[in-house]
Scaffold this active site. Structure first.
Site, mmCIF file in Angstrom:
data_model
loop_
_atom_site.group_PDB
_atom_site.id
_atom_site.type_symbol
_atom_site.label_atom_id
_atom_site.label_comp_id
_atom_site.label_asym_id
_atom_site.label_seq_id
_atom_site.Cartn_x
_atom_site.Cartn_y
_atom_site.Cartn_z
ATOM 1 N N ASN A 184 114.333 -22.065 -22.846
ATOM 2 C CA ASN A 184 112.945 -21.794 -23.248
ATOM 3 C C ASN A 184 112.291 -23.118 -23.606
ATOM 4 O OD1 ASN A 184 110.695 -19.884 -24.158
ATOM 5 N ND2 ASN A 184 110.974 -21.195 -25.955
ATOM 6 N N TYR B 175 105.898 -26.187 -30.945
ATOM 7 C CA TYR B 175 105.866 -25.860 -32.373
ATOM 8 C C TYR B 175 105.731 -27.175 -33.132
ATOM 9 C CZ TYR B 175 108.582 -22.340 -29.861
ATOM 10 O OH TYR B 175 109.029 -21.458 -28.904
ATOM 11 N N ARG B 176 104.805 -27.247 -34.032
ATOM 12 C CA ARG B 176 104.565 -28.495 -34.750
ATOM 13 C C ARG B 176 105.823 -28.928 -35.508
ATOM 14 N NH1 ARG B 176 101.318 -25.129 -39.070
ATOM 15 N NH2 ARG B 176 102.706 -25.277 -40.881
ATOM 16 N N TRP C 68 108.923 -22.908 -35.912
ATOM 17 C CA TRP C 68 108.818 -21.819 -34.943
ATOM 18 C C TRP C 68 108.641 -20.493 -35.683
ATOM 19 C CZ3 TRP C 68 113.745 -24.202 -32.707
ATOM 20 C CH2 TRP C 68 114.828 -23.996 -33.539
ATOM 21 N N GLU D 297 109.679 -22.326 -17.923
ATOM 22 C CA GLU D 297 108.403 -23.038 -18.028
ATOM 23 C C GLU D 297 108.324 -24.202 -17.045
ATOM 24 O OE1 GLU D 297 108.715 -20.580 -21.610
ATOM 25 O OE2 GLU D 297 110.120 -21.931 -20.596
ATOM 26 N N ASP E 279 95.064 -26.071 -39.073
ATOM 27 C CA ASP E 279 95.496 -25.469 -37.819
ATOM 28 C C ASP E 279 94.354 -25.211 -36.852
ATOM 29 O OD1 ASP E 279 97.717 -24.472 -36.286
ATOM 30 O OD2 ASP E 279 98.601 -23.885 -38.194
#
Length: 453
Positions: free
Chosen positions: A28, A32-33, A46, A92, A149
């Site tokens: 995967n 995610y920051r 996550w 991906e 954000d």
């Protein structure tokens, strides 16, 4: 990079994070920051709904360390592919290769090997930087955040896994990629627009053949507001689409869904608003539900669980029309704003301009000063001459300029939990049913809102 004054520290904001399912080795790639805590330690933010979080849960159950490779840079298509709402079994990098019409060359990581972790982790050969490391389920979690954000609000600090760095490599003349998210539109808005265009065909081919077009307004910050256009064939067709979309992958996070039919250009928001005014009988055509919500949604009364609203703006067939419903042309409606504001001094502004465009919407800016203020005010306003013929009345805080429609939409889309904040009233003497939408920020003092946002 530390982006905003109240951020918890510096963050890596464009990390392409590679993980493997420990049971079958399926990869995967997500984004995610990562808050930087030291030379060899970051957080791994996550969310519970994400595939990598599911991988981590499996490693927890096995009691094994989880290998993670973080890619920075390389072909920009990797950044997009990491954000794409793909099914868990679709790689991906396959999407990346398809979009750029060239396969992605992958190479083995140096420290994330089969001998150490059971699988070799591979990353794109043209990455600018690769950060290798692991997450140890035996570690205590680390306090990560806050972070300004993409919703335009800070996401709060919370406990997340630690990422231990084992190796960093980079190409010659490497370029470090980063971005700033915040009040839209920012750079990430165009990633959302790419998803909107790229994924119409897969939705049509695999799930909804009636889908003609889709729009994700920037003010809706991806998940808060979705507009779809379909080829309608039968009564209840809009509801059929609603059920399919809310049950599909990341669309489960959608808060407000508008479905239209006919030939209207849904990328022109004035057209959509006129369709809502003409085809939506609020008491009949607005459906409220509950379900999963985005972890970053601050408006839900409960964490990651909240209300949803569907507006059926399709052309109606006989079976869908209430006998008592009447349509009042909005441009014929007069609202006496001065007298209303004198009667209700908490109202700091009323935008009636949309009525002249045949859009049956009022934006009302209110300074709250008591519990249940918006709900009570709404019940009084819908008795006022003129307002009693308006279908949609949207309330925002007094700090929001009511004449700025885009700002009002961004505020109310962020601040509502539809199950809690949408007030439907039946047809009145004019044959008009109405809906009030409380788009003000919620507080413990006035709204008994107990989350610490």
């Amino acid at each position: 990079m530390t982006c905003w004054p109240s951020d918890g520290g510096p963050f890596i904001t464009l990390p392409v994070i590679n993980t493997l399912d420990p049971e079958n080795g399926i990869r995967n790639v997500g984004m995610y920051r990562m808050q930087v805590f030291g030379p060899t330690l970051t957080g791994m933010h996550w969310h519970k709904h994400k595939v990598s979080a599911g991988h981590f849960k499996k490693y927890q159950e096995m009691g094994k360390k989880m290998p993670v490779a973080v890619v920075l840079g390389g072909d920009p298509v990797y950044t997009y592919a990491a954000t794409a709402p793909l099914p868990p079994n679709v790689d991906e990098y396959m999407l990346a290769g398809f979009l750029r019409k060239k396969k992605v060359e992958l190479v083995k990581c140096i420290t994330l090997t089969k001998e150490r972790f059971g699988y070799d982790i591979h990353v794109p050969a043209d990455a600018d930087f690769v950060i290798e490391g692991y997450v140890d389920p035996a570690d205590e979690l680390i306090w990560e955040g806050p972070f300004g954000d993409h919703t335009g609000y800070y996401s709060l600090a919370d406990w997340y896994p630690k990422f231990h760095i084992t190796c960093i490599t980079h190409r010659k003349d490497a370029i470090y990629p980063s971005t700033i998210v915040g009040i839209p539109p920012q750079e990430d808005a165009w990633i959302g627009k790419a998803t909107e265009r790229i994924f119409i065909a897969p939705i049509k081919m695999t799930m909804l053949p009636e889908m003609v077009d889709m729009e994700l307004p920037i003010e809706g910050v991806f998940h808060n507001l979705t507009i779809a256009r379909i080829e309608k064939e039968f009564a209840g067709h809009g509801q059929k689409v609603m059920n399919a979309m809310w049950g599909a992958g990341q669309m489960m996070f959608n808060k407000m869904l508008v479905v239209t039919s006919g030939d209207t250009d849904i990328h022109h928001y004035g057209n959509v608003a006129r369709l809502l005014s003409k085809h939506v009988d609020p008491i009949q055509d607005i459906y409220l539900s509950q379900g999963p919500a985005d972890v970053l949604d601050h408006s839900c009364s409960k964490f990651a669980f909240g209300g949803k609203m569907f507006l059926d703006a399709t052309e109606k067939v006989e079976e869908e029309i209430a006998e008592e419903a009447q349509f009042v042309l909005p441009s014929t409606i007069t609202v006496h704003t001065e007298s209303i504001q004198q009667q209700f001094p908490e109202i700091h502004g009323i935008n009636t301009a949309l009525l002249q465009q045949d859009i049956s919407v009022l934006f009302v800016a209110v300074k709250k000063d008591r519990k249940q203020h918006i709900r009570q005010l709404h019940q009084e306003l819908i008795l006022q001459e003129g307002i009693d013929k308006v279908k949609f009345i949207v309330y925002v805080d007094h700090t929001v300029p009511a004449e700025d429609v885009a700002s009002c939409v961004w505020h109310f889309a962020n601040n509502i939990d539809p199950k809690r904040d949408v007030f439907l009233t039946p047809h009145n003497e004019h044959g008009v049913s109405q809906v009030g939408i409380d788009g003000s920020r919620k507080s413990l003092k006035w709204d008994n809102f107990k989350r610490p946002w």
